[in-house]
Design a protein around this motif. Structure first.
Motif, PDB file in Angstrom:
ATOM      1  N   ALA A 152      39.685  57.832  42.080  1.00 23.77           N
ATOM      2  CA  ALA A 152      41.145  57.079  41.831  1.00 23.77           C
ATOM      3  C   ALA A 152      41.034  55.782  41.347  1.00 23.77           C
ATOM      4  O   ALA A 152      41.703  55.435  40.421  1.00 23.77           O
ATOM      5  N   GLY A 153      39.896  55.081  41.740  1.00 24.18           N
ATOM      6  CA  GLY A 153      39.691  53.773  41.268  1.00 24.18           C
ATOM      7  C   GLY A 153      39.159  53.974  39.778  1.00 24.18           C
ATOM      8  O   GLY A 153      39.707  53.017  38.909  1.00 24.18           O
ATOM      9  N   THR A 154      38.399  54.799  39.383  1.00 27.67           N
ATOM     10  CA  THR A 154      38.106  54.670  38.099  1.00 27.67           C
ATOM     11  C   THR A 154      39.252  55.315  36.968  1.00 27.67           C
ATOM     12  O   THR A 154      39.437  54.647  35.952  1.00 27.67           O
ATOM     13  N   GLN A 155      40.085  56.243  37.588  1.00 25.49           N
ATOM     14  CA  GLN A 155      41.260  56.545  36.927  1.00 25.49           C
ATOM     15  C   GLN A 155      42.403  55.419  36.740  1.00 25.49           C
ATOM     16  O   GLN A 155      43.060  55.730  35.796  1.00 25.49           O
ATOM     17  N   SER A 156      42.239  54.529  37.523  1.00 29.10           N
ATOM     18  CA  SER A 156      43.221  53.484  37.509  1.00 29.10           C
ATOM     19  C   SER A 156      42.642  52.504  36.167  1.00 29.10           C
ATOM     20  O   SER A 156      43.315  51.577  35.886  1.00 29.10           O
ATOM     21  N   LEU A 157      41.516  52.585  35.882  1.00 26.20           N
ATOM     22  CA  LEU A 157      40.895  51.605  34.768  1.00 26.20           C
ATOM     23  C   LEU A 157      40.757  52.468  33.498  1.00 26.20           C
ATOM     24  O   LEU A 157      40.491  51.842  32.453  1.00 26.20           O
ATOM     25  N   THR A 158      40.755  53.697  33.311  1.00 24.36           N
ATOM     26  CA  THR A 158      40.767  54.503  32.139  1.00 24.36           C
ATOM     27  C   THR A 158      41.356  55.636  31.998  1.00 24.36           C
ATOM     28  O   THR A 158      41.487  56.443  33.221  1.00 24.36           O
ATOM     29  N   SER A 159      41.996  56.032  30.925  1.00 20.89           N
ATOM     30  CA  SER A 159      42.833  57.498  30.750  1.00 20.89           C
ATOM     31  C   SER A 159      41.715  58.287  29.879  1.00 20.89           C
ATOM     32  O   SER A 159      42.106  59.408  29.759  1.00 20.89           O
ATOM     33  N   GLY A 175      41.122  66.305  39.317  1.00 25.34           N
ATOM     34  CA  GLY A 175      41.206  66.383  37.909  1.00 25.34           C
ATOM     35  C   GLY A 175      40.174  65.829  37.177  1.00 25.34           C
ATOM     36  O   GLY A 175      40.226  65.952  35.906  1.00 25.34           O
ATOM     37  N   VAL A 176      39.197  65.907  37.693  1.00 22.19           N
ATOM     38  CA  VAL A 176      37.828  65.432  36.916  1.00 22.19           C
ATOM     39  C   VAL A 176      37.304  66.839  36.110  1.00 22.19           C
ATOM     40  O   VAL A 176      37.212  67.935  36.737  1.00 22.19           O
ATOM     41  N   GLY A 177      37.186  66.536  34.929  1.00 21.77           N
ATOM     42  CA  GLY A 177      36.804  67.754  34.044  1.00 21.77           C
ATOM     43  C   GLY A 177      35.636  68.234  33.927  1.00 21.77           C
ATOM     44  O   GLY A 177      35.198  69.177  33.352  1.00 21.77           O
ATOM     45  N   HIS A 178      34.519  67.431  34.226  1.00 23.64           N
ATOM     46  CA  HIS A 178      33.115  67.540  34.175  1.00 23.64           C
ATOM     47  C   HIS A 178      32.566  66.884  35.340  1.00 23.64           C
ATOM     48  O   HIS A 178      32.709  66.317  35.867  1.00 23.64           O
ATOM     49  N   ILE A 179      31.739  68.030  36.017  1.00 23.26           N
ATOM     50  CA  ILE A 179      30.904  67.755  37.180  1.00 23.26           C
ATOM     51  C   ILE A 179      29.445  67.994  37.061  1.00 23.26           C
ATOM     52  O   ILE A 179      29.110  69.290  36.317  1.00 23.26           O
ATOM     53  N   VAL A 180      28.475  66.922  37.067  1.00 19.11           N
ATOM     54  CA  VAL A 180      27.277  67.009  36.967  1.00 19.11           C
ATOM     55  C   VAL A 180      26.274  67.443  38.243  1.00 19.11           C
ATOM     56  O   VAL A 180      26.632  66.585  39.081  1.00 19.11           O
ATOM     57  N   LEU A 181      25.578  68.412  37.995  1.00 21.19           N
ATOM     58  CA  LEU A 181      24.955  69.147  39.397  1.00 21.19           C
ATOM     59  C   LEU A 181      23.521  68.423  39.125  1.00 21.19           C
ATOM     60  O   LEU A 181      22.859  68.883  38.274  1.00 21.19           O
ATOM     61  N   ALA A 182      22.943  67.481  40.094  1.00 21.80           N
ATOM     62  CA  ALA A 182      21.729  67.119  39.790  1.00 21.80           C
ATOM     63  C   ALA A 182      20.805  67.059  41.148  1.00 21.80           C
ATOM     64  O   ALA A 182      21.264  67.248  42.048  1.00 21.80           O
ATOM     65  N   GLY A 183      19.650  66.869  40.992  1.00 23.67           N
ATOM     66  CA  GLY A 183      18.677  66.846  42.162  1.00 23.67           C
ATOM     67  C   GLY A 183      18.079  68.058  42.694  1.00 23.67           C
ATOM     68  O   GLY A 183      17.724  68.152  43.716  1.00 23.67           O
ATOM     69  N   GLY A 184      18.163  68.865  41.729  1.00 24.14           N
ATOM     70  CA  GLY A 184      17.734  70.271  42.291  1.00 24.14           C
ATOM     71  C   GLY A 184      18.533  71.373  41.431  1.00 24.14           C
ATOM     72  O   GLY A 184      19.438  71.283  40.620  1.00 24.14           O
ATOM     73  N   ILE A 185      17.996  72.762  41.532  1.00 26.04           N
ATOM     74  CA  ILE A 185      18.682  73.768  41.187  1.00 26.04           C
ATOM     75  C   ILE A 185      19.960  74.036  41.779  1.00 26.04           C
ATOM     76  O   ILE A 185      20.117  74.122  43.259  1.00 26.04           O
ATOM     77  N   PRO A 186      21.174  74.100  40.988  1.00 24.76           N
ATOM     78  CA  PRO A 186      22.360  73.924  41.688  1.00 24.76           C
ATOM     79  C   PRO A 186      22.748  75.105  42.461  1.00 24.76           C
ATOM     80  O   PRO A 186      22.496  76.331  41.674  1.00 24.76           O
ATOM     81  N   PRO A 187      23.425  75.063  43.718  1.00 21.02           N
ATOM     82  CA  PRO A 187      23.864  76.436  44.039  1.00 21.02           C
ATOM     83  C   PRO A 187      24.814  77.399  43.304  1.00 21.02           C
ATOM     84  O   PRO A 187      25.604  76.827  42.600  1.00 21.02           O
ATOM     85  N   SER A 188      24.773  78.522  43.203  1.00 22.66           N
ATOM     86  CA  SER A 188      25.570  79.400  42.304  1.00 22.66           C
ATOM     87  C   SER A 188      27.074  79.163  42.890  1.00 22.66           C
ATOM     88  O   SER A 188      27.756  79.298  42.075  1.00 22.66           O
ATOM     89  N   ALA A 189      27.178  79.061  44.215  1.00 30.16           N
ATOM     90  CA  ALA A 189      28.636  79.182  44.770  1.00 30.16           C
ATOM     91  C   ALA A 189      29.338  77.661  44.358  1.00 30.16           C
ATOM     92  O   ALA A 189      30.653  77.554  43.850  1.00 30.16           O
ATOM     93  N   ALA A 190      28.551  76.663  44.352  1.00 32.77           N
ATOM     94  CA  ALA A 190      28.849  75.156  43.588  1.00 32.77           C
ATOM     95  C   ALA A 190      29.423  75.381  42.068  1.00 32.77           C
ATOM     96  O   ALA A 190      30.381  74.992  41.775  1.00 32.77           O
ATOM     97  N   ILE A 191      28.538  76.173  41.329  1.00 31.80           N
ATOM     98  CA  ILE A 191      29.023  76.209  39.983  1.00 31.80           C
ATOM     99  C   ILE A 191      30.307  77.381  39.583  1.00 31.80           C
ATOM    100  O   ILE A 191      30.961  76.782  39.020  1.00 31.80           O
ATOM    101  N   ARG A 192      30.209  78.227  40.521  1.00 30.25           N
ATOM    102  CA  ARG A 192      31.472  78.986  40.645  1.00 30.25           C
ATOM    103  C   ARG A 192      32.532  78.394  40.795  1.00 30.25           C
ATOM    104  O   ARG A 192      33.725  78.109  39.992  1.00 30.25           O
TER     105      ARG A 192
END
Length: 360
Positions: A84-91, A116-133
Motif C-alpha cells: 500500500a505504501g508503494t502504491q501511494s508513491l507510484t501508479s 492487485g500486484v501484477g507480478h510475483i517473483v518466487l525466489a530462494g528455491g524451487i517454488p511450490p506448484s500450489a503457489a504458482i497456480r
C-alpha cells in the motif's frame, strides 16, 4: 509511446538520426521484456532485503524500470502495508519478491493478489506448484530463478511466466556459475518465456550484449542499493563507492561437514571474524564440546541480523555488506532516474557505434 529523452554515452560526431535509430533498435531488442513488465525499459530491480522497500521500489518504477519489493521475513500484515505504501508513491507497475521457504507463503501470495500486484517473483528455491497456480489463478504473472537449463525447462512446465538467470557475480545469496556461462547454457534454448539476466551488470552496453544473445531484459541490484533514494545508511552506500570488484567476495566454508551458504559481500572485519568463528566452532566440535547439530547452528547464527546492522545501522565493519562484483562500477551516489538514464544511454551508444562500424 514516444521514447523518453535520454543522453547516450556518445561522441559528438554521432548524429541525432543515428541515436534515434539506435533507440528504436533497443526498444525492439527488449520489447518482450517491456511488454511483460509493462514498463518503458526492461530493467528489473533485484529484491534486496532491507533495501528494496517502498521508496526505492517506487523510484525505480517511476523512472521507467520495474521495482520489486523484497518481502523477506515480513508477515502478511507488514507486506500488505508495504504494498500500500508503494502504491501511494507510484501508479506504475512493480512486483513483490516472496521467499519460497516462508512459512506463510500462501498467505503472502493472497496479500499480493488482493492488492492487485501484477507480478510475483518466487525466489530462494524451487517454488511450490500450489503457489504458482494460486498466483496465476489470481491474475498475477510469476517469475522464478533458474541456475541451470534443466531447471529452467522444469519451471516452464510448472507454469512460470518468466525466468531470471543470475550469475555468481551477483550480491547476496549466489550460485556457483557465472552469468557468462549461464547465458550461453540457457538463452539459446529457452524461448517459451522471457528470460532476464542478472549478476555483475552495471552498464547499458553489457545489457545490449545479453539482449542480442536472446535475453528479454536485465536485473540489477548493486547499483540501485547505492542510489540516492535507497534507505541504506550513508556509510553503507559510501562503502559501495569505495569498493573495487575484487572486494566483493563470497563467504568461505572451512569444512564440508558444516555447509556455509555462499553469500557475496564486501570483505570486512565481520567476514574475517566469521573464519575465526568457524575455526573455533570446529575445534569445539572435534573436542566434543558441541554436537554436530549444535556446531552447525553456531555457524549459521553468526550472521543473524548482520544485514540489517549494515544497511540500517551503518555498521559496515561487522555487518553483512552484501554487494555484487559490479560494485566496482559504483562511482557515486546517484538518483535512480540518473542511473536508469545512464544505462539506457550506454545501451543506445553501443548500438550507434555498432551501426557506425557497419556503415549504417
Amino acid at each position: 509511446m514516444e521514447p523518453a529523452a535520454v543522453t547516450p554515452d556518445l561522441s559528438s560526431d554521432m548524429t541525432a538520426v543515428a541515436v534515434q535509430t539506435a533507440r528504436k533498435e533497443l526498444d525492439q531488442l527488449w520489447s518482450r521484456g517491456t511488454e511483460f513488465l509493462g514498463t518503458e525499459y526492461a530493467i528489473l530491480a533485484g529484491a534486496m532485503s532491507w533495501v528494496s522497500e517502498r521508496n526505492l521500489v517506487a523510484a525505480i518504477s517511476n523512472a521507467g524500470g520495474f521495482g520489486v519489493i523484497a518481502c523477506g521475513a515480513m508477515t502478511p500484515e507488514l507486506l500488505e502495508k508495504e504494498i500500500a505504501g508503494t502504491q501511494s508513491l507510484t501508479s506504475k507497475p512493480f512486483g513483490v519478491n516472496l521467499i519460497t521457504m516462508h512459512p506463510q507463503l500462501d498467505d503472502l501470495v493472497q496479500v499480493c493478489l488482493r492488492a492487485g500486484v501484477g507480478h510475483i517473483v518466487l525466489a530462494g528455491g524451487i517454488p511450490p506448484s500450489a503457489a504458482i497456480r494460486a498466483a496465476k489463478d489470481g491474475g498475477a504473472r510469476v517469475v522464478a530463478f533458474s541456475p541451470a537449463l534443466v531447471l529452467a525447462k522444469r519451471l516452464i512446465r510448472m507454469g512460470v511466466d518468466a525466468l531470471v538467470i543470475e550469475g555468481a557475480e551477483a550480491g547476496g545469496h549466489v550460485g556457483p556459475v557465472s552469468l557468462t556461462v549461464l547465458a550461453q547454457e540457457i538463452l539459446p534454448h529457452v524461448t517459451d518465456v522471457p528470460v532476464f539476466v542478472a549478476g555483475g551488470i552495471a552498464r547499458g552496453d553489457a545489457i545490449v550484449g545479453f539482449l542480442e544473445q536472446g535475453a528479454s531484459g536485465a536485473q540489477l541490484g548493486t547499483r540501485f542499493a547505492a542510489a540516492a533514494e535507497s534507505i541504506a545508511h550513508p556509510r553503507f552506500k559510501e562503502a559501495f563507492v569505495r569498493a573495487a570488484a575484487r572486494d566483493a567476495m563470497t563467504s568461505v566454508q572451512l569444512d564440508p561437514r558444516f555447509p556455509v551458504i555462499p553469500v557475496r559481500g564486501l570483505v570486512n572485519e565481520g567476514s574475517r571474524s566469521f573464519l575465526v568463528h568457524q575455526a573455533e566452532t570446529l575445534r569445539r566440535f572435534q573436542s566434543e564440546e558441541l554436537t554436530k547439530e549444535e556446531a552447525q547452528l553456531e555457524i549459521e547464527h553468526f550472521w543473524a541480523g548482520a544485514l540489517r546492522r549494515a544497511v540500517i545501522d551503518g555498521d559496515v565493519e561487522n555487518g553483512s555488506v552484501m554487494a555484487g562484483q559490479s560494485v566496482g562500477m559504483v562511482k557515486s551516489i546517484q538518483p535512480v532516474k540518473d542511473i536508469i538514464e545512464e544505462l539506457v544511454g550506454q545501451a543506445v551508444g553501443a548500438l550507434v557505434k555498432r551501426g557506425a562500424r557497419r556503415g549504417e
